[in-house]
Design an enzyme around this catalytic site. Structure first.
Site, PDB file in Angstrom:
ATOM      1  N   HIS A  96     -10.117  -6.272  -2.667  1.00 47.17           N
ATOM      2  CA  HIS A  96     -11.201  -6.191  -1.681  1.00 47.17           C
ATOM      3  C   HIS A  96     -12.368  -5.504  -2.400  1.00 47.17           C
ATOM      4  CE1 HIS A  96      -8.772  -7.588   1.606  1.00 47.17           C
ATOM      5  NE2 HIS A  96      -7.827  -6.713   1.310  1.00 47.17           N
ATOM      6  N   GLU A 144      -5.666 -10.680  -1.921  1.00 47.04           N
ATOM      7  CA  GLU A 144      -6.508 -10.555  -0.723  1.00 47.04           C
ATOM      8  C   GLU A 144      -7.987 -10.501  -1.099  1.00 47.04           C
ATOM      9  OE1 GLU A 144      -5.245  -7.328   1.812  1.00 47.04           O
ATOM     10  OE2 GLU A 144      -3.133  -7.662   1.369  1.00 47.04           O
ATOM     11  N   ASN A 165       2.371  -4.706  -3.390  1.00 47.58           N
ATOM     12  CA  ASN A 165       0.963  -5.093  -3.210  1.00 47.58           C
ATOM     13  C   ASN A 165       0.130  -3.857  -2.890  1.00 47.58           C
ATOM     14  OD1 ASN A 165      -0.987  -7.260  -2.833  1.00 47.58           O
ATOM     15  ND2 ASN A 165      -0.914  -6.809  -0.635  1.00 47.58           N
ATOM     16  N   ASP A 211     -11.781 -10.623  -1.400  1.00 47.05           N
ATOM     17  CA  ASP A 211     -13.043 -10.945  -0.737  1.00 47.05           C
ATOM     18  C   ASP A 211     -14.117 -10.098  -1.398  1.00 47.05           C
ATOM     19  OD1 ASP A 211     -12.235  -8.562   0.545  1.00 47.05           O
ATOM     20  OD2 ASP A 211     -11.936  -9.536   2.484  1.00 47.05           O
ATOM     21  N   GLU A 216       0.807  -1.233   0.000  1.00 47.17           N
ATOM     22  CA  GLU A 216       0.000   0.000   0.000  1.00 47.17           C
ATOM     23  C   GLU A 216       0.836   1.277   0.000  1.00 47.17           C
ATOM     24  OE1 GLU A 216      -2.851  -0.395   3.179  1.00 47.17           O
ATOM     25  OE2 GLU A 216      -3.836  -2.096   2.242  1.00 47.17           O
TER      26      GLU A 216
HETATM   27  C1  XIL Z   1      -6.074  -6.838   7.921  1.00 46.27           C
HETATM   28  C2  XIL Z   1      -6.263  -8.059   8.812  1.00 46.27           C
HETATM   29  O1  XIL Z   1      -7.005  -9.027   8.132  1.00 46.27           O
HETATM   30  C3  XIL Z   1      -6.946  -7.649  10.087  1.00 46.27           C
HETATM   31  O2  XIL Z   1      -7.056  -8.747  10.981  1.00 46.27           O
HETATM   32  C4  XIL Z   1      -6.164  -6.525  10.749  1.00 46.27           C
HETATM   33  O3  XIL Z   1      -6.847  -6.079  11.888  1.00 46.27           O
HETATM   34  C5  XIL Z   1      -5.977  -5.373   9.778  1.00 46.27           C
HETATM   35  O4  XIL Z   1      -5.363  -5.845   8.607  1.00 46.27           O
HETATM   36  N1  XIL Z   1      -4.961  -4.876   3.368  1.00 46.27           N
HETATM   37  C6  XIL Z   1      -3.893  -5.609   3.793  1.00 46.27           C
HETATM   38  C7  XIL Z   1      -4.048  -6.560   4.917  1.00 46.27           C
HETATM   39  O5  XIL Z   1      -2.841  -5.568   3.152  1.00 46.27           O
HETATM   40  O6  XIL Z   1      -2.871  -6.680   5.649  1.00 46.27           O
HETATM   41  C8  XIL Z   1      -5.176  -6.174   5.811  1.00 46.27           C
HETATM   42  O7  XIL Z   1      -5.350  -7.203   6.784  1.00 46.27           O
HETATM   43  C9  XIL Z   1      -6.427  -5.937   5.013  1.00 46.27           C
HETATM   44  C10 XIL Z   1      -6.239  -4.813   4.027  1.00 46.27           C
END
Ligand code: XIL
Length: 662
Positions: A402, A431, A367, A433, A324
């Site tokens: 996401h 990641e 990422n 979802d 990020e």
């Molecule tokens: C999230 C975790 O899943 C949570 O448990 C934590 O509280 C916060 O981070 N982007 C990312 C991940 O790169 O590391 C994040 O994970 C979600 C968003």
């Protein structure tokens, strides 16, 4: 805009009482049975019911205030915010079971934030698992703290406790319960995700709770790889300077090894979940853009990567080296994190250089989220292009993905993938979802059937897209295993979400079928997996009339229609309309029309595009099912509302010609 607003309203209407939508094979979202309560403290018997202070504070039964009944527990004489009442749950909580813990808290005076946690110890090593984070509490009323907790390790000490964030004010506790919903056996008669998806490995993000009991079995059965969701972040691995601990991550990596799962390492450098000491200068002050602070920060970074990446060596084949770093609102596209403000781009250069030195064979990734958004995507592209030109060893771009049930489009996602192809980098979905929510204002007590269906189509279409780009996409990871443990329950607001392939009881959802075998989503057929179909859509424009003719010519023969209600609940139903070309020549482009007689209103339709004007419904073909050879059939599925009666339409026309009704 009007059409969209109506769609949302109609969707909610249909969704409200969730009931069975027919699922072709295994029932998903099985009715949750009543929870089993394993622990209760109501303080109605005049005692403290086994609660004790964590230190020398005073814990006593009280009748000054009560949440229910007449008694509560009073906590006073605290000398530190961490002090508060605790209760033994060793022997009460079983490893691998997800408990819902609920407690009511009220300040005696003033206000603070309260939180609920579990302290566990194995040998002499203590860990503190937060169950409910800071929640505002006052003296004016009772505040509920509710969260879920799964014990993932063997312990010899286990206590639930409540503390506050900042003051040592006295407070009351009442009506504490812990309960669980009995788990269901994982399904062994359905295909493994990893067998169904062969174009690339599929992974899941995990915490300690996913490697034990049924969760471990589900993970092992369906996935090719894992990503520790938090255990490899800086706050977990180097909580204080040069003190490295792998207590969280080691069991996850060991599980992966034992079960032949690959590991994605996440993440070496991020602006979140990084302890504040990292950004504190030698003078004890927050670092600024001085040469001295920059040198110290980069040496800490180098030390961190050498240790963490070195600890796992070749056990972790892919690393999100930086996470990020893009902010598309900056002209240069670079996020103004402390990393950047102190070290400029050198923190990214250093991270990749050191990671490559430690791990010559690992794949090193950059990422980020929202990489489908053109502005962000382009800024990320520019950065990667620049760094690669400099010789920075970036092997791949990670797209977090996401997303939600109505965003982004397939076209935008495809453009995202295409953008990076010329750079010659690998691409991974890291990641993924799919939230059931489309804005922060929504909150459903249980996932509505229509959202779950929409979600299944999103998974289907996204996986079909990734499969078409299998030469670019080298893995797809979901951010979680099942809906019982998802970060979206508390992000961006607290509400129950259901973004994954398995439900809270570990059963396959329609989303699972969207990935594994789209023909089994609901009752609607799907196009071949190589074609990317439109998302479910409906518009309510009164201007397009059912009689308007299709742009292409129609066949000269007849047609037959079978109309079925495949699921129904108060106020809503799911339907399926099968259209067969019974003529002697092909139909090229079709419109199927009917009249509803009971005030039914289509909310959502797939495998075609619907318009409804009063009772008249017209469905135009989707791009991929417009041609119907003689004897060929296609089906459209839909969700609709109804009131009063739900009679089936009695007449259908295809391009204006009446069809036989079967
Ligand atoms: C999230 C975790 O899943 C949570 O448990 C934590 O509280 C916060 O981070 N982007 C990312 C991940 O790169 O590391 C994040 O994970 C979600 C968003």
């Amino acid at each position: 805009m009007r059409a969209l607003a109506r769609l949302a309203a109609a969707t909610l209407l249909v969704a409200a009482p969730v009931a069975a939508v027919t699922v072709a094979t295994t029932a998903s979202a099985a009715e949750d049975p009543a929870p089993i309560t394993v622990f209760t403290s109501d303080f109605e018997d005049g005692t403290a019911q086994g609660w004790a202070g964590r230190s020398a504070e005073t814990i006593a039964h009280s009748t000054a205030v009560a949440h229910g009944g007449t008694g509560s527990l009073a906590v006073s004489g605290r000398t530190a915010a961490w002090q508060g009442p605790s209760h033994d749950v060793l022997g009460t909580f079983e490893k691998g079971t997800a408990y819902t813990i609920s407690a009511w808290v009220r300040m005696e005076s003033g206000s603070d934030n309260a939180r609920l946690s579990v302290e566990r110890r194995t040998g002499e090593v203590a860990s503190y698992d937060q169950v409910v984070g800071n929640t505002a509490v006052t003296a004016g009323g009772w505040t509920n703290l509710t969260g879920r907790y799964t014990l993932a390790t063997d312990v010899d000490f286990l206590r639930v406790y409540v503390e506050t964030a900042s003051t040592t004010g006295s407070f009351f506790l009442d009506d504490v319960t812990a309960s669980y919903v009995p788990s269901l056996p994982i399904q062994t008669d359905i295909p493994a995700v990893r067998d169904a998806v062969t174009a690339f490995p599929v992974g899941a993000a995990i915490t300690g709770a996913e490697i034990v009991t049924d969760h471990g079995a589900l993970l092992r059965r369906h996935f090719d790889s894992v990503t520790p969701g938090n255990a490899l972040k800086w706050d977990a691995t180097e909580p204080s300077e040069n003190t490295f601990t792998y207590a969280q991550a080691d069991p996850l990596i060991a599980f992966a090894k034992t079960n032949g799962l690959a590991v994605r390492g996440h993440t070496l450098v991020w602006h979140n979940q990084t302890p504040s000491w990292v950004f504190t200068g030698a003078d004890g002050q927050p670092m600024t853009a001085t040469a001295e602070d920059k040198a110290l920060l980069l040496s800490r970074l180098e030390n961190h990567i050498r240790n963490v990446a070195g600890h796992y060596g070749s056990s972790i084949g892919v690393w999100d080296v930086v996470n990020e770093v893009i902010d598309e609102n900056q002209a240069d596209g670079l996020r103004r994190s402390t990393w950047y403000t102190v070290a400029g781009l050198d923190y990214i250069r250093t991270a990749f250089r050191v990671a490559r030195e430690v791990l010559p064979d690992a794949k090193l990734f950059i990422n980020d989220y929202n990489t489908n958004v053109p502005a962000k995507r382009d800024k990320l592209y520019n950065l990667v292009a620049q760094l690669k030109a400099e010789g920075v060893p970036i092997d791949g771009v990670g797209h977090q993905m996401h997303i939600n049930v109505s965003w982004p489009s397939i076209a935008e996602t495809e453009a995202m993938i295409q953008k990076f192809v010329p750079l010659g980098v690998e691409q991974q979905v890291t990641e993924m979802d799919v939230s059931i929510y489309t804005n922060n204002g929504e909150s459903f007590p249980a996932p509505p059937a229509d959202r779950l269906l929409q979600q299944a189509y999103v998974y289907r279409d996204m996986f079909a897209l990734f499969t078409r780009y299998a030469s670019e996409i080298t893995s797809v990871t979901l951010w979680g295993l099942a809906d019982d443990n998802t970060w979206l329950d508390t992000f961006p607001v607290t509400r129950k979400d259901a973004p994954l392939l398995f439900d809270t009881r570990l059963q396959a959802k329609q989303a699972y079928w969207g990935v594994v075998d789209p023909s089994k989503i609901g009752v609607s057929p799907s196009p071949s997996s190589s074609s990317v179909s439109p998302s479910p859509s409906v518009s309510s424009s009164p201007s397009s009339s059912p009689s308007s003719s299709p742009s292409s010519s129609s066949g000269n023969g007849g047609c037959a229609v079978t109309y079925r209600v495949t699921g129904s609940w108060p106020g809503g139903f799911q339907g399926d309309v099968k259209l067969t070309n019974t003529g002697s020549s092909a139909v090229s482009g079709w419109k199927l029309a009917w009249q509803f007689t009971g005030g039914q209103q289509v909310a959502q339709l797939w495998n075609g595009t619907a318009t409804q004007s009063g009772a008249a419904v017209t469905v135009a073909n989707a791009s991929w099912n417009g041609t119907l050879a003689p004897n060929a059939s296609t089906s459209v599925g839909f969700l609709a509302s109804w009131t009063g009666s739900n009679h089936a339409p009695t007449a259908f026309t295809l391009n204006g010609t009446t069809c036989a009704v079967l």
